[in-house]
Design an enzyme around this catalytic site. Structure first.
Site, short mmCIF file in Angstrom:
data_model
loop_
_atom_site.label_atom_id
_atom_site.label_comp_id
_atom_site.label_asym_id
_atom_site.label_seq_id
_atom_site.Cartn_x
_atom_site.Cartn_y
_atom_site.Cartn_z
N LYS A 1 4.70 -2.50 8.34
CA LYS A 1 5.82 -1.63 7.86
C LYS A 1 7.16 -2.65 7.76
O LYS A 1 7.31 -2.83 9.09
CB LYS A 1 5.97 -0.49 8.60
CG LYS A 1 4.74 0.69 8.29
CD LYS A 1 5.14 1.76 9.28
CE LYS A 1 5.61 2.92 8.57
NZ LYS A 1 5.73 4.15 9.13
N ILE B 1 0.60 -1.21 0.14
CA ILE B 1 -0.11 0.06 0.00
C ILE B 1 0.92 1.16 0.06
O ILE B 1 0.44 2.45 -0.17
CB ILE B 1 -1.08 0.19 1.06
CG1 ILE B 1 -0.28 -0.49 2.45
CG2 ILE B 1 -2.03 -0.92 0.81
CD1 ILE B 1 -1.16 -0.06 3.76
N GLY B 2 2.27 1.16 -0.16
CA GLY B 2 2.79 2.17 0.23
C GLY B 2 4.35 1.76 0.48
O GLY B 2 4.95 0.92 0.76
N VAL C 1 5.19 -0.82 2.96
CA VAL C 1 4.11 -0.84 3.75
C VAL C 1 3.15 -1.72 3.11
O VAL C 1 2.78 -1.70 1.94
CB VAL C 1 3.39 0.47 4.04
CG1 VAL C 1 2.17 0.05 5.03
CG2 VAL C 1 4.46 1.54 4.58
N ASP D 1 7.87 14.97 11.69
CA ASP D 1 7.61 15.01 10.55
C ASP D 1 6.33 15.21 10.23
O ASP D 1 5.61 14.42 9.47
CB ASP D 1 8.05 13.52 10.07
CG ASP D 1 8.50 13.37 8.46
OD1 ASP D 1 8.61 14.54 7.81
OD2 ASP D 1 8.45 12.37 7.98
N1 LIG Z 1 -1.38 2.68 8.85
C1 LIG Z 1 -1.39 2.79 7.52
N2 LIG Z 1 -2.79 2.57 6.94
C2 LIG Z 1 -2.72 2.67 5.56
N3 LIG Z 1 -2.06 3.10 4.87
C3 LIG Z 1 -0.81 3.33 5.28
C4 LIG Z 1 -0.40 3.30 6.70
N4 LIG Z 1 0.79 3.67 7.15
C5 LIG Z 1 1.21 4.00 5.79
N5 LIG Z 1 0.36 3.70 4.77
C6 LIG Z 1 0.68 4.05 3.46
O1 LIG Z 1 2.05 3.79 3.15
C7 LIG Z 1 2.79 5.01 2.66
C8 LIG Z 1 4.07 4.98 2.98
O2 LIG Z 1 4.25 5.32 4.44
P1 LIG Z 1 5.37 5.35 5.44
O3 LIG Z 1 4.99 5.94 6.53
O4 LIG Z 1 6.32 4.29 4.98
O5 LIG Z 1 6.00 6.35 4.46
P2 LIG Z 1 5.99 8.07 4.02
O6 LIG Z 1 5.47 8.71 5.35
O7 LIG Z 1 4.95 8.04 3.10
O8 LIG Z 1 7.36 8.53 3.74
P3 LIG Z 1 8.53 8.71 4.39
O9 LIG Z 1 8.87 7.68 5.25
O10 LIG Z 1 9.62 9.17 3.66
O11 LIG Z 1 8.39 10.02 5.62
C9 LIG Z 1 1.78 6.26 2.99
O12 LIG Z 1 1.99 7.18 2.19
C10 LIG Z 1 0.24 5.72 3.05
O13 LIG Z 1 -0.13 5.51 1.79
#
Ligand SMILES: Nc1ncnc2c1ncn2[C@@H]1O[C@H](COP(=O)(O)OP(=O)(O)OP(=O)(O)O)[C@@H](O)[C@H]1O
Length: 461
Positions: free
Chosen positions: A165, A143-144, A151, A263
């Site tokens: 994650k 999903i990301g 993720v 952040d």
């Molecule tokens: N708890 C969650 N539920 C649903 N989707 C999620 C969740 N956590 C993260 N995601 C999805 O995964 C993506 C990546 O999340 P992650 O927190 O790893 O990185 P980020 O915040 O986008 O980037 P960075 O780590 O560089 O700040 C998010 O943009 C979101 O789309």
């Protein structure tokens, strides 16, 4: 032959069993001494077991803290609170203690206390179960992707959806490991409806996983970009801003020690089906100094370009007000719809906060407003007041910035007035629409981007 994993079950029952087993071996006159020895062996065993739990074995904790009476959360309904009713214990450790120590203190909570049976919500998951839940980390469940790793969406045996994650497998990457532990430590301390719930963590060989609540409706950035949903209305944006302000207030005020998120940005704000926000991604979270008299923490610069507090950049001193600054950037992002840095725009429009605050100063708020937002007296006034608040948050000196709690209060007031004005506007719109009918189509836009009907409403109000 493939070796089967034997995950260490970290449950009060386990601890008790180990103790009573060792006690059963003692008999006769030496019983007291032997029992002491056995107890000390059992204790050593426990400490080793705890150490192993952190360092080696895959153990996922599902934890649910008792409702915190100090919580200031809004009455927003949550879509994933499956374990809310169950009782359990919190880590409740200080920042100075490591994860291992917090785990040990968690064990010692149970030591000898008969009421440990009530800790029923703790569930242990193995790496294997998480692997299954995510379809062997199938790309279909991705999903990301973030700085930390990939993720995945997962579904546990009991039907609960989770976000997993998975850290990038970079051996000996101290930075990632520190980030991982940082995130765990921060997550284990928090509970708020507008903060993504921490379910557990796992560390096994080169695998590091964090399991958190799955939030189903994308990120705030996606909604602002229009790649998700059908566009957020002014009222919905105010609700979201308030959720975020509450969540950060909670981190700053009601966790012990306080947590600075570091952040705050639109892509870290997850959106629920009901269009409410949950603050995510504590990878950069920095637990504030334990010394309550300390005014700042000297630290390495971390965060995302465009959101970074200039005072923090200059002085390397982190305070809660750095989050307030980032929140100011986020507020501007929410009402303009633009990214903090718009590299493709002309020089005057490139840095969104500078451009938007100039528009505010020149009395041209309506030009700065996200073109997707419906123009009305109520929405223009709300956007203007949000920009004024953002201006305070973006003050170059941290001393002049409001606290997050104050931001939340101001936003409540903006939302209250917005709702009132919206009702008033609705009752006058019939009259305005009649006037427009006499003068032509209501879909024409004037120089301010206002629809004619709305500008008439605006003038008459
Ligand atoms: N708890 C969650 N539920 C649903 N989707 C999620 C969740 N956590 C993260 N995601 C999805 O995964 C993506 C990546 O999340 P992650 O927190 O790893 O990185 P980020 O915040 O986008 O980037 P960075 O780590 O560089 O700040 C998010 O943009 C979101 O789309």
């Amino acid at each position: 032959m493939k070796k089967t994993q034997s995950p260490l079950i970290i449950r009060p029952g386990h601890i008790r069993k180990l103790k009573s087993d060792s006690g059963a071996r003692t008999t006769g006159n030496n019983a007291g001494t032997n029992r002491q020895k056995s107890n000390s062996h059992a204790l050593k065993y426990l400490l080793t077991a705890a150490k192993r739990a952190v360092d080696v074995f895959a153990a996922i904790f599902f934890q649910q803290k008792k409702a915190d009476s100090k919580s200031i959360r809004d009455s927003v309904p949550s879509n994933t609170m499956h374990y809310q009713a169950a009782e359990s214990y919190s880590f409740n450790t200080s920042a100075a203690r490591g994860i291992r120590k917090s785990l040990i203190s968690r064990f010692s909570t149970y030591d000898g206390s008969p009421e440990i049976d009530t800790a029923v919500s703790q569930i242990t998951l193995s790496f294997e179960e998480i692997r299954k839940a995510t379809g062997n980390f199938s790309p279909a469940n991705e999903i990301g992707e973030g700085g930390f790793g990939t993720v995945y969406k997962g579904r546990l045996k009991n039907g609960t959806f989770v976000a997993v994650k998975r850290a990038k497998k970079e051996p000996y990457d101290q930075r990632l490991s520190a980030e991982f532990k940082n995130e765990i430590l921060a997550l284990s301390k928090i509970e708020h409806l507008s903060l993504v719930r921490f379910y557990g963590y796992l560390e096994h060989r080169d695998e590091r996983l964090i399991v958190v609540e799955y939030v189903s409706n994308g990120t705030l950035r996606e909604h602002l970009d229009g790649t998700r949903g059908s566009g957020l209305e002014t009222g919905e944006r105010l609700d979201i801003a308030i959720d975020i302000a509450h969540a950060i207030t909670y981190l700053h005020t009601y966790t012990d020690p306080p947590i600075i998120h570091r952040d705050i940005k639109a892509s870290n704000m997850l959106i629920t089906e009901k269009l409410r926000a949950k603050v995510a991604d504590f990878g950069f979270a920095h637990l504030a100094a334990e010394d309550p008299s300390a005014t700042h923490i000297s630290t390495q610069i971390k965060g995302t370009a465009g959101y970074l507090d200039p005072e923090y950049l200059r002085m390397y001193q982190l305070t809660e007000k750095s989050d307030v600054y980032s929140f100011g950037v986020l507020l501007v992002e929410m009402v303009t719809g633009r990214h903090p840095i718009e590299s493709k725009r002309s020089a005057v429009e490139r840095v969104t906060i500078q451009w938007a605050l100039r528009k505010l100063k020149d009395g041209e708020v309506v030009v700065a407003m996200d073109p997707r937002l419906k123009r009305s007296l109520a929405s223009i006034q709300a956007v203007e007041r949000v920009l004024k608040l953002a201006c305070q948050c973006l003050s170059p000196s941290r001393l002049s910035r409001p606290s997050m709690r104050r931001c939340a209060e101001i936003l409540w007031e903006i939302r209250r007035v917005y709702r009132e004005n919206r009702t008033t506007s609705a009752s006058t719109s019939f009259h305005s629409a009649n006037v427009v009918e006499r003068y032509g189509s209501s879909s024409r836009q004037n120089a301010f981007g206002l629809e004619e009907s709305e500008s008439l409403m605006f003038v008459s109000a």
